[in-house]
Design an enzyme around this catalytic site. Structure first.
Site, mmCIF file in Angstrom:
data_model
loop_
_atom_site.group_PDB
_atom_site.id
_atom_site.type_symbol
_atom_site.label_atom_id
_atom_site.label_comp_id
_atom_site.label_asym_id
_atom_site.label_seq_id
_atom_site.Cartn_x
_atom_site.Cartn_y
_atom_site.Cartn_z
ATOM 1 N N SER A 191 39.562 1.261 22.660
ATOM 2 C CA SER A 191 40.341 1.761 21.518
ATOM 3 C C SER A 191 41.616 2.410 22.029
ATOM 4 C CB SER A 191 39.493 2.740 20.692
ATOM 5 O OG SER A 191 40.170 3.132 19.520
ATOM 6 N N THR A 192 41.805 3.704 21.802
ATOM 7 C CA THR A 192 43.036 4.378 22.214
ATOM 8 C C THR A 192 43.249 4.239 23.717
ATOM 9 O OG1 THR A 192 42.664 5.997 20.464
ATOM 10 C CG2 THR A 192 44.318 6.539 22.123
ATOM 11 N N HIS A 218 40.427 -1.768 19.012
ATOM 12 C CA HIS A 218 40.750 -1.214 17.694
ATOM 13 C C HIS A 218 42.252 -1.300 17.474
ATOM 14 C CE1 HIS A 218 36.946 1.525 17.984
ATOM 15 N NE2 HIS A 218 36.643 0.297 17.601
ATOM 16 N N MET A 312 38.708 6.955 21.540
ATOM 17 C CA MET A 312 38.163 8.088 20.817
ATOM 18 C C MET A 312 36.877 7.686 20.100
ATOM 19 S SD MET A 312 38.572 11.281 19.934
ATOM 20 C CE MET A 312 40.302 11.642 20.288
ATOM 21 N N ASP A 315 32.175 4.322 19.228
ATOM 22 C CA ASP A 315 31.939 2.921 18.891
ATOM 23 C C ASP A 315 31.563 2.127 20.138
ATOM 24 O OD1 ASP A 315 31.792 0.610 17.381
ATOM 25 O OD2 ASP A 315 33.933 0.185 17.511
#
Length: 373
Positions: A191-192, A218, A312, A315
């Site tokens: 993600s991030t 993401h 973050m 998931d």
């Protein structure tokens, strides 16, 4: 309440005012300055030392990509990019994320628009993530073929560096194996900070790896296509944005399209295929890493190699645990030392389902070793 200092960078006076007002409505943040171009931004970052920067991309004198490169080299500071929701905007945003930007928000209607208020919630959320990131621990990753923009052009060089005609997915079997003979699979969730991490990992995967790679990053629609094109341009393996019904092939990486869940299903011929759906988000995410990982649970005949990198939240952690319990051969979590946000990997470590905790630069080698042994 602690207040975080923010520098706003945009070449539009009106936009600087709008962004400043949006941020200032949250007492957690305090705008301490505004720069009208990248050159001024670099100077103000050194002088004011803000906790986080919002950075436009297209600006005169020095564009946002060049300014980001200088900032991450000379005074590493978390940066959230402001991107136009266009094809060019998406391509430039991927380069920005590779160069160290924490995240980005879209400008819904160009550089001067009251519609930016529609993304206030997202902007503040991304700023909250950015202030928690420690960018000082990362070495600058030099994007291939990068050089400073010339004169007042708005990102001309940046657009040139990402121009790439995607390679077609091989029609001939790789390593003499037909798609139905896929014996292993690599699944990656992030993600991030993910585009930067994926650049590091996928670009170091050897060509003709006897396994397909399925990836969830993401990211909203449009941007995942540019991410896949960018990764394809710097990698030995073929990288594509996944489409429904694609047959998994060894040596090909499939990036989940933004806004859709991606899973792996069995094809009628005995091979494996991509399934794309628009079911409800899971944990606020679509695509969801857990959805991808859990889709691999029935395929115990496959050697499954599972990776969670920077991001973050949690998931993918429960999906990794389920796969570990179902016989996954390799489960890798990126180390806190190299994660831009140590959330998703931490969650997996805390569930005690990780066989290897590795720095970002060591993940590709470990995957190659695990697949080829």
């Amino acid at each position: 309440m602690q207040s975080y200092e923010v520098l706003v960078v945009d070449d539009s006076v009106f936009m600087r005012k709008i962004i400043t007002d949006l941020i200032s409505e949250d007492p957690q943040f305090k705008v301490i300055g505004a720069a009208k171009n990248g050159k001024q931004a670099v100077e103000m970052v050194k002088r004011l030392r803000p906790r986080v920067v919002t950075m436009d991309i297209e600006m005169p004198e020095m564009n946002g990509l060049d300014a980001l490169q200088v900032i991450m080299t000379e005074q590493p500071t978390p940066v959230v990019m402001l991107s136009s929701l266009t094809q060019d905007g998406a391509r430039e945003t991927i380069i920005a994320l590779e160069r160290g930007a924490i995240d980005f928000i879209g400008k819904p209607s160009g550089s001067i628009s009251l519609d930016l208020r529609k993304v206030q919630t997202a902007l503040l959320e991304k700023l909250r993530v950015a202030v928690k990131a420690d960018v000082t621990k990362f070495r600058v990753h030099q994007a291939p073929a990068w050089k400073p923009s010339v004169g007042p052009q708005h990102g001309t060089e940046a657009k040139q560096t990402i121009t790439h005609e995607p390679r077609p997915i091989p029609t001939n079997p790789l390593n003499g194996q037909a798609p139905s003979q896929v014996k292993q699979v690599i699944a990656i969730g992030t993600s991030t900070g993910g585009p930067r991490a994926l650049h590091q990992v996928i670009s170091n995967i050897p060509a003709h790896l006897p396994a397909p790679i399925v990836i969830v990053q993401h990211m909203p629609p449009n941007f995942t296509k540019s991410l896949a094109q960018r990764l394809d341009s710097v990698s030995n393996v073929c990288v594509v944005e996944a489409k429904n019904g694609m047959i998994l092939q060894n040596g090909v990486a499939y990036v989940a399209p933004g806004g859709f869940h991606m899973s792996v299903a069995r094809n009628g011929t005995g091979s494996y295929k991509i399934h794309i759906s628009k079911e409800e988000p899971r944990g606020g995410h679509r695509p969801s890493v857990d959805t991808l990982f859990e889709s691999l649970l029935p395929f115990k005949e496959l050697k499954r190699h599972i990776v969670l990198m920077t991001g973050m939240g949690s998931d993918g952690a429960k999906g990794m645990l389920a796969l570990k319990n179902a016989g996954a051969v390799t489960t890798i979590a990126e180390s806190e030392e190299t994660c831009i946000v140590y959330g998703m990997p931490r969650a997996a470590v805390e569930l005690n389902c990780v066989t290897h905790v590795l720095n970002q630069q060591d993940i590709a080698q470990k995957l190659a070793q695990a697949v080829l042994r």
